[in-house]
Motif scaffolding. Sequence first.
Motif: not given
Length: 342
Positions: A309-313
């Motif tokens: 998963m993207g940490i920014e998302r």
Amino acid sequence: MKEKVEELKKEIEGYIVGTAEELEQYRMKFISRKSVVGDLFNDLKSADAEIKREMGRTLNELKNLAQDKFKEFVSDLDNKATDQKLESVPDLTLPSAADQLGAQHPILATKARIIEIFERIGFNLSEGPEIEDDWHNFSALNFPENHPAREMQDTFFIERDPDIALRTHTSSVQVRVMENEKPPIRTLSPGRVYRNEAISARAHCVFHQVEGLYIDENVSFKDLKQTLYHFVKELFGKDTKIRFRPSFFPFTEPSVEVDISCNICKGKGCNICKYTGWVEIGGAGMVDPNVLKASNIDPEKYSGFAFGMGIERITMLLYQINDLRLFTENDVRFLKQFKNIK
């Protein structure tokens, strides 16, 4: 000579000294061996005895006057220096100024929270290089030769033939773990990744991912689902719902996209979730047997799951941030809003 002495007395008595340089000028003129007073004593040597007696007392008085005045000037300058030094000392009774403490970056805070959740269920951390070769970034992960990710328009290549690129995911770290460790493997790989994408409110060429890998005997899709259920409810709250949609990734089979109920509208529909009530947070699936074989792990004995998963998302969903670019602009007004996050 008497008139000369009287003139010098008046000059000495009216002399003003305000600096060390002026004090030295006074000393050279009236105190030193080559001063005007010293010259008068030299002239007295050739005078008659009677004049010597009379003028000797007068010159001694002049000499003492010059020296006394010099001592007075020295004392005044010392007192002045002491006063200036005292003025420069801060008032220690005043309250101290508050330290200007910075705030933890929201990306780092979210990353730390994700790591904490997975560490509690047995995952350890693994890291790897951000500049990767073709094998660890693509081939060992079952990417076919004609996959779009291998093209220049999707990946930042540093060299070609052999291909060296900025890693496009932290899955390359998982390959290195599988090559160097024997199952059971339970690892979490956070880090910075790179994609050749136009920068916008929803995309960036540099961002952060966290990927997990679990390999052991008899690992099933049920284990993957329960692991992600636990993570989502720990991070977003126990009332958060989760769903899996079929998808495709070269390195997992079967593969799914992972969605959660929108934590902004609570599933009712808004512009963040595009009025569907769901937002995507990442992808997952069972590790493809070809990936296990590439790292010399027997797929007949071992199975596993992987997720990413993207940490920014995740951060945008947690703190309702609507523009990805805010994370890298270093705007202090934006960063100050996160002073109280842990």
